[in-house]
Design a protein around this motif. Structure first.
Motif, mmCIF file in Angstrom:
data_model
loop_
_atom_site.group_PDB
_atom_site.id
_atom_site.type_symbol
_atom_site.label_atom_id
_atom_site.label_comp_id
_atom_site.label_asym_id
_atom_site.label_seq_id
_atom_site.Cartn_x
_atom_site.Cartn_y
_atom_site.Cartn_z
ATOM 1 N N GLN A 466 -8.482 31.970 -1.188
ATOM 2 C CA GLN A 466 -9.884 32.472 -1.423
ATOM 3 C C GLN A 466 -9.985 33.297 -2.561
ATOM 4 O OE1 GLN A 466 -10.860 33.626 2.377
ATOM 5 N NE2 GLN A 466 -10.804 31.681 3.473
ATOM 6 N N PRO A 467 -10.413 32.952 -3.604
ATOM 7 C CA PRO A 467 -10.468 34.015 -4.594
ATOM 8 C C PRO A 467 -11.403 34.939 -4.484
ATOM 9 C CG PRO A 467 -10.955 31.649 -5.528
ATOM 10 C CD PRO A 467 -10.596 31.491 -4.111
ATOM 11 N N GLY A 468 -10.855 36.196 -4.814
ATOM 12 C CA GLY A 468 -11.795 37.560 -4.386
ATOM 13 C C GLY A 468 -11.261 37.984 -2.928
ATOM 14 N N ASN A 469 -10.587 37.314 -2.196
ATOM 15 C CA ASN A 469 -10.257 37.785 -0.914
ATOM 16 C C ASN A 469 -8.840 37.982 -0.949
ATOM 17 O OD1 ASN A 469 -9.757 38.548 1.715
ATOM 18 N ND2 ASN A 469 -10.514 36.568 2.328
ATOM 19 N N ILE A 470 -8.564 39.112 -1.406
ATOM 20 C CA ILE A 470 -6.964 39.769 -1.695
ATOM 21 C C ILE A 470 -6.219 39.786 -0.412
ATOM 22 C CG2 ILE A 470 -7.347 40.545 -3.967
ATOM 23 C CD1 ILE A 470 -7.144 43.343 -2.724
ATOM 24 N N ASN A 471 -7.072 39.948 0.938
ATOM 25 C CA ASN A 471 -6.419 40.124 2.032
ATOM 26 C C ASN A 471 -5.841 38.858 2.615
ATOM 27 O OD1 ASN A 471 -6.612 43.040 1.944
ATOM 28 N ND2 ASN A 471 -8.643 42.640 2.686
ATOM 29 N N TYR A 472 -6.409 37.781 2.159
ATOM 30 C CA TYR A 472 -5.966 36.462 2.818
ATOM 31 C C TYR A 472 -4.919 35.944 2.317
ATOM 32 C CZ TYR A 472 -5.955 31.603 4.314
ATOM 33 O OH TYR A 472 -5.793 30.454 4.797
ATOM 34 N N GLU A 473 -3.976 35.174 2.927
ATOM 35 C CA GLU A 473 -2.843 34.403 2.427
ATOM 36 C C GLU A 473 -2.596 33.360 3.146
ATOM 37 O OE1 GLU A 473 0.720 37.426 1.184
ATOM 38 O OE2 GLU A 473 0.115 37.994 3.183
ATOM 39 N N PRO A 474 -2.680 32.158 2.432
ATOM 40 C CA PRO A 474 -2.577 30.757 3.115
ATOM 41 C C PRO A 474 -1.395 30.715 3.925
ATOM 42 C CG PRO A 474 -3.546 30.471 1.166
ATOM 43 C CD PRO A 474 -3.283 31.827 0.938
ATOM 44 N N PHE A 475 -0.055 31.285 3.041
ATOM 45 C CA PHE A 475 1.168 31.395 3.881
ATOM 46 C C PHE A 475 1.648 32.747 3.212
ATOM 47 C CE2 PHE A 475 2.122 29.111 0.056
ATOM 48 C CZ PHE A 475 3.086 29.353 -0.505
ATOM 49 N N TYR A 476 2.732 32.958 3.781
ATOM 50 C CA TYR A 476 3.366 34.328 3.332
ATOM 51 C C TYR A 476 4.909 34.229 4.031
ATOM 52 C CZ TYR A 476 2.516 36.297 7.900
ATOM 53 O OH TYR A 476 2.114 36.240 9.226
ATOM 54 N N VAL A 477 5.717 34.678 3.431
ATOM 55 C CA VAL A 477 7.278 34.555 3.888
ATOM 56 C C VAL A 477 7.528 36.115 4.579
ATOM 57 C CG1 VAL A 477 7.937 32.929 2.449
ATOM 58 C CG2 VAL A 477 8.348 35.240 1.745
ATOM 59 N N LYS A 478 8.435 35.985 5.609
ATOM 60 C CA LYS A 478 8.926 37.234 6.282
ATOM 61 C C LYS A 478 10.291 36.848 6.990
ATOM 62 C CE LYS A 478 7.127 38.523 10.063
ATOM 63 N NZ LYS A 478 6.091 38.988 11.119
ATOM 64 N N SER A 479 10.983 38.046 7.046
ATOM 65 C CA SER A 479 12.592 37.871 7.633
ATOM 66 C C SER A 479 12.110 37.406 9.178
ATOM 67 C CB SER A 479 13.097 39.111 7.353
ATOM 68 O OG SER A 479 13.524 39.520 5.974
ATOM 69 N N VAL A 480 13.209 36.649 9.170
ATOM 70 C CA VAL A 480 12.877 36.291 10.832
ATOM 71 C C VAL A 480 13.448 37.455 11.788
ATOM 72 C CG1 VAL A 480 14.238 34.690 12.597
ATOM 73 C CG2 VAL A 480 13.489 33.851 10.193
ATOM 74 N N GLY A 481 12.807 37.705 12.729
ATOM 75 C CA GLY A 481 13.128 38.916 13.630
ATOM 76 C C GLY A 481 12.469 39.957 12.989
ATOM 77 N N GLU A 482 12.005 40.240 11.885
ATOM 78 C CA GLU A 482 11.496 41.597 11.595
ATOM 79 C C GLU A 482 10.387 42.042 12.646
ATOM 80 O OE1 GLU A 482 9.475 43.473 7.448
ATOM 81 O OE2 GLU A 482 10.956 41.672 7.302
ATOM 82 N N LYS A 483 10.340 43.287 12.777
ATOM 83 C CA LYS A 483 9.352 43.781 13.819
ATOM 84 C C LYS A 483 8.474 44.566 12.891
ATOM 85 C CE LYS A 483 12.134 43.827 17.974
ATOM 86 N NZ LYS A 483 13.280 43.134 17.630
ATOM 87 N N THR A 484 7.103 43.953 12.832
ATOM 88 C CA THR A 484 6.037 44.812 12.272
ATOM 89 C C THR A 484 4.925 44.685 13.170
ATOM 90 O OG1 THR A 484 5.457 42.671 11.100
ATOM 91 C CG2 THR A 484 6.850 43.767 9.997
ATOM 92 N N VAL A 485 3.714 45.569 12.675
ATOM 93 C CA VAL A 485 2.556 45.521 13.546
ATOM 94 C C VAL A 485 1.724 44.415 13.219
ATOM 95 C CG1 VAL A 485 0.571 47.125 13.955
ATOM 96 C CG2 VAL A 485 2.876 48.013 13.506
#
Length: 986
Positions: A466-485
């Motif tokens: 969504q152009p202009g909406n910098i907070n939205y990611e259709p997909f992103y990558v993250k380490s498996v098992g990484e604990k985040t909020v």
């Protein structure tokens, strides 16, 4: 121990059935002798700091030798035991590897970065044709009037029929039918009907069809006729059980009005007007699934035709008839080829509105939908897994979606055309009773996305960027098992961690999917698309660039391949040597494919994986083979020969003429490490890592030995005109199948590693094993050599720039090989046809060659069996079929691990290194034993024991279940120790 007869028979039946289904639909995984789509050089990485010689998780032996250091980046040679039959030797020998680092992609389902890439499937199956005729006689008697019942409606009937038919899959068959019936009623109060149909079919078993019904007719004074009826019936089959309950309701209202007029001349005119309204409903409740439901890959066309002729005679309250029937049915493929656009996990949003989209998901324990099934199969996205390796970085990551959407199967149509013709002929004295009836019925069965009456589907869809909406990611990558909020707002919209489902509203026969979630009676409204409103925090930042993006923003704007065994800087001294550069977009490199991956550590160091190594062709084919009775070889029944006409839609083998081939477009199987950048690194000129850049950087250069235009061809199995053999049902060879996997790929090797002041150059030479195949039909291609590592030379960059090919290396690592391990390997031309075996490693410095006198020497004095397609167990480890009970079962029939510890310990040494002689004079001896398990999670591990036989009393086992007509209800089992306490078996 004693076993109940019924339980024993049922256990044997269930076990046999499960094995049959497993081998038919989920055949043993075929391992790739030619490396498959990946390369052995990209399969194992060992950090320089590894000191444990025993892997605490697998128990395998690990050995690590530091070789040299390129200004802080170490190069080490590592060994891992646990060699398997089809494991290909790397460029350092079987079990050994030097791997500077890569991201290895475990592809699951469709590659995640497919965005409309066409997946092609070619399919053929023989038409399913049935033709038959039958003849029968029927007798019906009506009641006799009495003083209390002057207008009886009592009749008793009996129909007998016999027929023959032929099905081109199952062969000839016969049918026998018996159908008694009873109808009773008084006057116009209605008629009660009941019937019991019994039909024997030599192919489908015995069917019993009871039915009961009531009908009535009423005529009013205003010329209205009303006919109404209801009928309930069911069908029981001796093989599939109760099939279902059928209920039929009919209501017919008609009016016939006749008027007569007389004109002035006395002529009369009669007019008849009629009208009719008919309401008929038929409901079916199914209680059982078919015993076998094939997967429909292609649209089907069905044609059915029936012809009935009845000859009747009515005489003195008796109705006698003879009936002749013929029928024909044909099921055929509407298409033999389909090409569907496929959308991976990252691009699921791009499939919106495309009913033919092939989406990246599987269903767990997929079964056809039936009303009585309590639980539907669970749908799972099949995202890929990416494993990171490199000195100073490791881990695994996967993509995550930032939204919620709906997954669906691609659209599929099946058509049916049914025709019928019925004739009734009456003979004297009922010659006026004649009739003819013809019907033509067409129907279409469509499998597609649920769209009508689906409020949820119209509210919730996958969302694109969504152009202009910098907070939205259709997909992103993250380490498996990484604990985040987690994003609490997002999780609250989907019921947090509670299991939820979409609410369904039932209104009559209409079911509507509402835009509401339910959770144990709690309702959660869904007013719009479900999106994550902020970016997920990550400790380790992993960023992906598509080919289009890397073309502008990548560390290297093009994919660079250095000439084999040439000086890195020879292009500055010799204009005839050029570095081959390939645009990141074009050919196999689609603009949307992932082309570069950067992993940033918490300390700011960046690892750039900038070369996507591609598998350019991937075809999987299964087809019927004319196997016939096979003669077992040293490989058992693993392979079967096939002819030139078997691998196409003209296949005419077996009962079904089956052929199925699927083709997957090019995809990257690995991403090679091309640069390590310090936190303060700056690319001053935008041309990648060069000497004029600021900060620290290590550059990795590669040689592409085989490319898309000149590919390395791999195949499973390797042998020419041979396929992996799937036997099917043992009692017939008409369902035997063969399958092959074929592909073409790029092959990359490390050319050199550069730092600010040092250069390590890798010198390669041809090897005599690991050859590919000539064509898709297999056979060794001994003109396309893979490479082995001959030397690693460490230079001072200043000396290399100044003297070019005449520069003297500071240190050289030498590798000495033979081809001792795993003799008789099909894709080896070495003496004995073994696999590349590392024997010696030594170091020389400058022009001093005395280091050859003090070397690492490696011995392999364990078991060294020859290559065999059959000699491995279910775990993939070596096992000879002679270790099976009775020494007569092949591993295809008994794939379980032997319980003889002496044998399994011997097999555990197969092709593994047993001795290391050190340059210092020291010696390391390695002893192996087979894996043993005490617990599986929190449960004690079970053990298999040999069944000695069955007997009528303990201690006298035989190979027969019966002795003189008496069932042997004692089972004798061989135990490793004598045991008399019955509770020990609990």
């Amino acid at each position: 121990m004693k076993a109940r007869q019924r339980f024993w028979f049922k256990s044997i039946t269930v076990f046999t059935g499960l094995n049959l289904l497993t081998q038919t639909f989920y055949p043993t995984i075929a391992l790739a002798l030619t490396g498959g789509p990946s390369q052995p050089e990209m399969q194992a990485f060992t950090p320089i700091g590894t000191t444990n010689m025993v892997d605490i998780s697998s128990g395998s032996f690990t050995y690590n030798i530091p070789l040299m250091d390129v200004e802080g980046y170490p190069i080490n040679l590592s060994y891992h035991s646990g060699i398997t039959m089809d494991q290909e030797a790397s460029w350092c020998g079987l079990g050994w590897n030097i791997n500077p680092g890569e991201i290895n992609r475990q592809m699951r389902g469709i590659p995640d970065d497919f965005n409309g890439d066409p997946v092609n499937e070619t399919f053929n199956m023989r038409d399913n044709l049935t033709v038959g005729i039958s003849a029968g006689v029927g007798l019906k008697l009506f009641g006799i009037p009495t003083s209390t019942n002057p207008n009886p409606k009592l009749s008793v009937g009996l129909n007998l029929s016999e027929g023959i038919f032929y099905n081109n899959y199952k062969g000839p068959g016969v049918t026998l039918g018996v159908e008694p019936s009873l109808a009773a009623g008084v006057g116009n109060k209605g008629t009660f009907n009941c019937g019991l149909g019994m039909n024997f079919n030599s192919q489908s078993g015995v069917e019993i069809s009871p039915s009961i019904g009531f009908s009535m007719a009423e005529k009013s004074n205003n010329d209205y006729n009303v006919d109404a009826g209801i009928k309930v019936g069911t069908t029981y089959n001796s093989r599939t059980g109760v099939k279902g309950l059928q209920m039929t309701k009919d209501l017919n209202i008609s009016q016939t009005k006749t008027t007569t007029t007389i004109d002035a001349a006395g002529n009369s005119t009669t007019k008849t007007q009629s009208g009719n309204a008919d309401i008929s409903t038929n409901s079916t409740i199914s209680f059982s699934a078919p015993t076998y439901v094939p997967t429909i890959h292609m649209p089907l066309s069905n044609y059915n035709a029936t012809l009935d002729a009845t000859l009747g005679l009515a005489l003195f309250g008796t109705h006698l008839n003879a009936k002749f029937s013929g029928w024909f049915s044909d099921q055929t493929l509407s298409e033999n080829f389909r090409s569907l656009p496929s959308y991976g996990y990252m691009y699921a949003d791009q499939a919106a509105g495309n009913p033919n989209a092939l989406l990246d998901f599987n269903r767990e324990k997929d079964v056809p939908f039936l009303p009585h099934i309590a639980n539907l199969p669970i749908t799972n996205f099949t995202y890929d897994l990416y494993s990171i390796s490199g000195e100073g970085v490791s881990g695994q990551f996967r993509p995550f979606r930032g939204d919620v959407g709906i997954l669906y199967d691609n659209e599929n149509y099946n058509t049916t055309l049914s025709t019928s013709l019925g004739l009734e002929i009456g003979v004297l004295p009922d010659a006026a009773h004649n009739g003819i009836e013809a019907n033509v019925t067409t129907s279409n069965t469509v499998t597609d996305q649920w769209q009508n009456d689906n409020q949820f589907a119209s509210t919730v869809t996958f969302q694109s960027l969504q152009p202009g909406n910098i907070n939205y990611e259709p997909f992103y990558v993250k380490s498996v098992g990484e604990k985040t909020v987690n994003d609490a707002t997002y999780y609250n919209t989907i019921g947090n961690t509670d299991p939820i489902n979409v609410a369904l509203n039932h209104s009559g026969s209409t079911v509507t999917a509402m835009h509401v979630f339910t959770d144990n009676g709690h309702w959660l409204n869904v007013s719009g698309n479900l999106l994550k409103t902020r970016r997920e925090k990550r400790n380790q930042c992993t960023s992906l660039l598509t080919a289009q993006e890397a073309n502008f923003f990548g560390l290297d704007k093009e994919i660079m391949s250095y000439p084999l065994n040439t000086n890195v800087y020879s292009s500055a001294c010799d204009s005839n040597v050029l570095i081959n550069s390939t645009p990141r977009v074009g050919g196999q490199y689609q603009p949307w494919h992932t082309s570069e991956i950067t992993v940033t550590n918490p300390d700011g160091k960046r690892y750039v994986y900038g070369i996507p190594a591609y598998n350019t062709v991937h075809n999987e084919a299964s087809f019927s083979v004319a196997a016939g009775p096979l003669t077992p070889t040293t490989d058992g029944f693993s392979l079967v020969s096939y002819g030139s006409g078997d691998r196409n839609i003209t296949n005419s083998n077996g009962i079904d003429h089956y052929y199925d081939e699927k083709s997957i477009p090019p995809y990257a199987h690995s991403y090679l490490l091309t640069g390590i950048l310090s936190p303060d690194y700056i690319d001053m000129t935008g041309n990648g890592i060069t000497d004029d850049d600021l900060g620290q950087a290590v550059k990795f250069n590669y040689t592409r030995v085989y490319s898309q235009s000149n590919p390395f061809r791999w195949r499973v199995p390797f042998e020419a005109n041979q396929a992996n053999y799937q036997e099917g049902i043992l009692s017939t060879n008409q369902d035997d199948k063969g399958n092959i996997i074929y592909g073409e790929k790029e092959v990359w090797y490390v050319h050199s590693i550069e730092s600010k002041t040092m250069v390590a150059q890798f010198i390669l030479t041809n090897r005599q094993d690991g050859f590919g195949v000539v064509t898709e039909e297999g056979g060794i291609d001994n003109t396309r050599h893979l490479k082995c590592l001959q030397e690693i030379r460490l230079y001072s960059k200043a000396d290399l720039i100044a003297h070019g090919v005449n520069a003297i290396p500071i240190k050289t690592v030498h590798f000495v090989y033979d081809y001792y391990l795993c003799p008789n390997t099909p894709n080896s031309t070495a003496s004995g046809q073994g696999k590349l075996t590392l024997r010696q490693v030594y170091f020389t410095y400058g022009n001093n060659n005395e280091g050859s006198l003090n070397s690492y020497q490696f011995n392999y004095n364990g078991y060294n069996p020859g290559y065999s397609h059959d000699n491995y167990d279910r775990w993939g480890y070596y096992k000879e079929s002679t270790a099976n009970p009775g020494s007569s079962l092949y591993n295809q029939d008994f794939p379980y691990t032997s319980q003889d510890s002496a044998l399994t310990n011997q097999y555990a040494t197969s092709w593994n290194m047993t001795d290391v002689s050190l340059p210092s004079g020291g010696h390391i001896t390695v002893k192996y034993q087979s894996n043993d398990y005490a617990f599986i999670q929190n449960q004690r591990a079970a053990q298999m024991f040999t069944v000695l036989g069955a007997s009528p009393s303990p201690g006298s086992p035989s190979s027969h279940l019966y002795t003189g007509g008496t069932f042997n209800d004692w089972i004798d089992v061989k135990l490793p120790v004598h045991e008399t306490n019955p509770t020990s078996f609990l």
